[in-house]
Design a protein around this motif. Structure first.
Motif, PDB file in Angstrom:
ATOM      1  N   GLY A 210      -3.824 -11.525   7.291  1.00  0.00           N
ATOM      2  CA  GLY A 210      -4.948 -11.061   6.495  1.00  0.00           C
ATOM      3  C   GLY A 210      -4.752 -11.336   5.021  1.00  0.00           C
ATOM      4  N   ALA A 211      -5.847 -11.366   4.275  1.00  0.00           N
ATOM      5  CA  ALA A 211      -5.814 -11.517   2.820  1.00  0.00           C
ATOM      6  C   ALA A 211      -6.988 -10.738   2.240  1.00  0.00           C
ATOM      7  CB  ALA A 211      -5.874 -12.987   2.420  1.00  0.00           C
ATOM      8  N   GLY A 212      -6.874  -9.443   2.262  1.00  0.00           N
ATOM      9  CA  GLY A 212      -7.862  -8.534   1.702  1.00  0.00           C
ATOM     10  C   GLY A 212      -7.164  -7.205   1.533  1.00  0.00           C
ATOM     11  N   VAL A 213      -7.868  -6.191   1.098  1.00  0.00           N
ATOM     12  CA  VAL A 213      -7.211  -4.898   0.910  1.00  0.00           C
ATOM     13  C   VAL A 213      -6.704  -4.387   2.265  1.00  0.00           C
ATOM     14  CG1 VAL A 213      -7.478  -2.546   0.075  1.00  0.00           C
ATOM     15  CG2 VAL A 213      -8.677  -4.412  -1.068  1.00  0.00           C
TER      16      VAL A 213
ATOM     17  N   GLY B  26       0.815  -1.210   0.000  1.00  0.00           N
ATOM     18  CA  GLY B  26       0.000   0.000   0.000  1.00  0.00           C
ATOM     19  C   GLY B  26       0.844   1.254   0.000  1.00  0.00           C
ATOM     20  N   THR B  27       1.930   1.236   0.805  1.00  0.00           N
ATOM     21  CA  THR B  27       2.782   2.422   0.932  1.00  0.00           C
ATOM     22  C   THR B  27       3.518   2.732  -0.361  1.00  0.00           C
ATOM     23  OG1 THR B  27       3.082   1.986   3.302  1.00  0.00           O
ATOM     24  CG2 THR B  27       4.671   3.449   2.252  1.00  0.00           C
ATOM     25  N   ILE B  28       4.167   1.719  -0.946  1.00  0.00           N
ATOM     26  CA  ILE B  28       4.932   1.992  -2.161  1.00  0.00           C
ATOM     27  C   ILE B  28       3.979   2.275  -3.329  1.00  0.00           C
ATOM     28  CG2 ILE B  28       5.134  -0.395  -3.013  1.00  0.00           C
ATOM     29  CD1 ILE B  28       8.049   0.305  -3.768  1.00  0.00           C
ATOM     30  N   GLY B  29       2.819   1.648  -3.339  1.00  0.00           N
ATOM     31  CA  GLY B  29       1.864   1.925  -4.406  1.00  0.00           C
ATOM     32  C   GLY B  29       1.422   3.373  -4.410  1.00  0.00           C
TER      33      GLY B  29
ATOM     34  N   VAL C 165      -3.436   2.307  -0.203  1.00  0.00           N
ATOM     35  CA  VAL C 165      -4.203   1.955  -1.401  1.00  0.00           C
ATOM     36  C   VAL C 165      -5.234   3.022  -1.742  1.00  0.00           C
ATOM     37  CG1 VAL C 165      -5.791   0.283  -2.407  1.00  0.00           C
ATOM     38  CG2 VAL C 165      -3.830  -0.515  -1.065  1.00  0.00           C
ATOM     39  N   GLU C 166      -6.009   3.447  -0.762  1.00  0.00           N
ATOM     40  CA  GLU C 166      -7.077   4.404  -1.059  1.00  0.00           C
ATOM     41  C   GLU C 166      -6.549   5.734  -1.588  1.00  0.00           C
ATOM     42  OE1 GLU C 166     -10.509   2.561   1.921  1.00  0.00           O
ATOM     43  OE2 GLU C 166      -9.333   4.297   2.577  1.00  0.00           O
TER      44      GLU C 166
END
Length: 514
Positions: free
Chosen positions: A88-91, A22-25, A211-212
């Motif tokens: 976890g395995a979700g956003v 999420g951070t690098i994205g 991500v958001e």
């Protein structure tokens, strides 16, 4: 319609949406790159607030809730067991459920570690820690024992009376507690979602802080329920990803691949890829696996104070590096000594013990849990995070007979057992004026803190990744989860994951612009 995303050209494809992904994205998308997130789990609903330890056992039901769908298969000290790890395995990955603790390590963790060397210094990481703390809205108070310049943290809400009273008692006993560093905005109506999903943009995790905002930039897209089953390579480059979505197989051509599936998931994927052991000329893919050891104990305040009794607000480092021994932080866990919490941890211990095969043993844990509640009363639960060292025999393994299961082999080293005994003695001395009770007899590995399985370094013979976390053997594959860490520190790895992801993201942007 979403699978049309697989027909497009992307500057970077990120596998995983947790703290690293999420951070690098976000960094790459805001830097102008076109980014595609691939997430094994579902998008879920923003209003969800379920906890990771919900009593859910089928893969379908677990996937629906954003839990890792299959049990972890572990051989610990030669004994095999199978249980659901806190993954976890979700956003947002596991970070969607984390307790939002983002603490910096100490200078000696990187610059003067006796067990493994970091190819970058603490001073080089300092500005990235600061940027990650700002991105994740970290609040808290300075560690009074730290000689380093203090981080510019946001102010946290006032302690409740029970925490303030206990902190005062610790200070009178000569300890140096401080307000735990937490990635929480404390917006109006904050529920304090520690250990569960946050329905607001309040708890900062890989989803809300990464991500958001990346999607809001207009340069990123997300494909959920997309399990990457293999990475193809040719002449030193990753070329294609094999993807399974809703039972249908797809293939995606890639320009850049960024692995962020966690220290277990990323190593598993590389071992599953063809040729077996992708980027594994060193033979170290999956090896040097580290966890923390949890030393959970109940602590009774000397004086009863009003308050909810279950906040996660106190940390101290008096025992972090004591007398040359590498221990770790001690912090409140954010749980009270209530029936539900005690029952949950008893069942976690049962799942990893020989007694798990006894009929009705799962239900019989209700009896000691009820007894414990009466015994513990107004106690607060604390945990000491004991640093783990990396050993090649501790590793992720890929079982072709069970490709959907994460598998690990781990031996608790004699030196770790000795340090654990010393850590428990140090905890007893530090809290000698308080009544306390250790809640575990055997060493308890923290399966939520795996790291080290794709360590970075300057020498391709002793590391998998280079100093910028690019695979030595592949020119276009990077790793930004906790796999890269040569040591585990005595703190939660989340802040280091985020800070390193920002560092690697800037390197990729600069490389792309030349």
């Amino acid at each position: 319609m979403t699978c049309a995303l697989l027909d497009q050209d992307w500057d970077a494809v990120i596998i995983g949406t947790g703290m690293g992904g999420g951070t690098i994205g976000r960094a790459l998308a805001e830097g102008g790159m076109r980014v595609l997130f691939l997430e094994k789990g579902p998008k879920g609903h923003r209003s969800e607030r379920q906890a990771l330890h919900s009593k859910v056992f089928t893969p379908e039901a677990r996937s629906l809730r954003g839990f890792w769908p299959t049990p972890l298969r572990a051989k610990i000290d030669g004994k095999e067991s199978k249980f659901f790890a806190p993954l976890g395995a979700g956003v947002g990955g596991s970070s969607a459920f984390y307790a939002a603790t983002l603490e910096r390590p100490e200078r000696h963790d990187m610059d003067d570690h006796p067990h493994a060397k970091w190819p970058i210094s603490f001073d080089e990481m300092q500005p990235w820690y600061a940027r990650a703390e700002a991105m994740y809205h970290v609040c808290g108070a300075p560690d009074p024992l730290s000689p380093e310049p203090q981080a510019a943290l946001r102010a946290a809400p006032e302690l409740d009376a029970s925490d303030a009273g206990l902190m005062g008692e610790m200070q009178q006993a000569g300890l140096h507690p401080y307000r735990l560093h937490s990635a929480i905005k404390y917006v109006q109506g904050c529920h304090g979602c520690l250990g569960s999903k946050c329905p607001k943009a309040c708890k900062m995790d890989g989803r809300s802080a990464g991500v958001e905002p990346a999607l809001a930039s207009g340069n990123a897209a997300l494909l959920d329920r997309a399990e990457v089953t293999g990475i193809e390579s040719f002449k030193g480059r990753a070329t294609r990803l094999a993807i399974k979505r809703d039972g249908v197989e797809h293939s995606l051509s890639v320009k850049r691949v960024i692995l962020a599936g966690g220290a277990l998931g990323s190593a598993h994927l590389m071992l599953a890829s063809k040729p077996a052991g992708l980027a594994n000329s060193s033979g170290l893919v999956g090896r040097n696996l580290m966890f923390h050891l949890n030393e959970m104990f109940a602590l009774w305040p000397k004086v009863a104070h009003a308050g909810d009794g279950a906040s996660k607000a106190i940390s101290l480092r008096d025992l972090y590096h004591q007398g040359g021994a590498r221990f770790g932080t001690v912090q409140s866990m954010g749980i009270g000594a209530g029936y539900g919490e005690i029952l949950h941890y008893l069942r976690l211990m049962l799942a990893r013990s020989p007694l798990r095969h006894v009929p009705l043993s799962h239900e019989l844990t209700r009896i000691p849990a009820a007894i414990a509640v009466r015994m513990l009363g107004n106690a607060k639960v604390f945990v000491g995070l004991l640093e783990d060292f990396g050993y090649p025999e501790n590793r992720v393994v890929f079982d072709p007979e069970s490709p959907d299961h994460l598998c690990v082999e781990y031996t608790i080293a004699p030196e770790l057992k000795a340090r654990r005994r010393a850590f428990r003695r140090a905890i007893r001395r530090a809290f000698r004026v308080h009544r306390k009770l250790f809640l575990s007899l055997q060493p308890e590995l923290n399966f939520g803190h795996p790291c080290g399985t794709l360590r970075f370094g300057n020498d391709p013979k002793s590391s998998v990744l280079d100093v910028n976390c690019k695979a030595h053997d592949l020119s276009n594959l990077w790793v930004v989860d906790s796999s890269f860490m040569p040591t585990s520190f005595g703190v939660n790895p989340s802040l280091t994951i985020a800070a390193n992801a920002l560092r690697v993201g800037e390197h990729i942007l600069k490389e792309a612009s030349t």
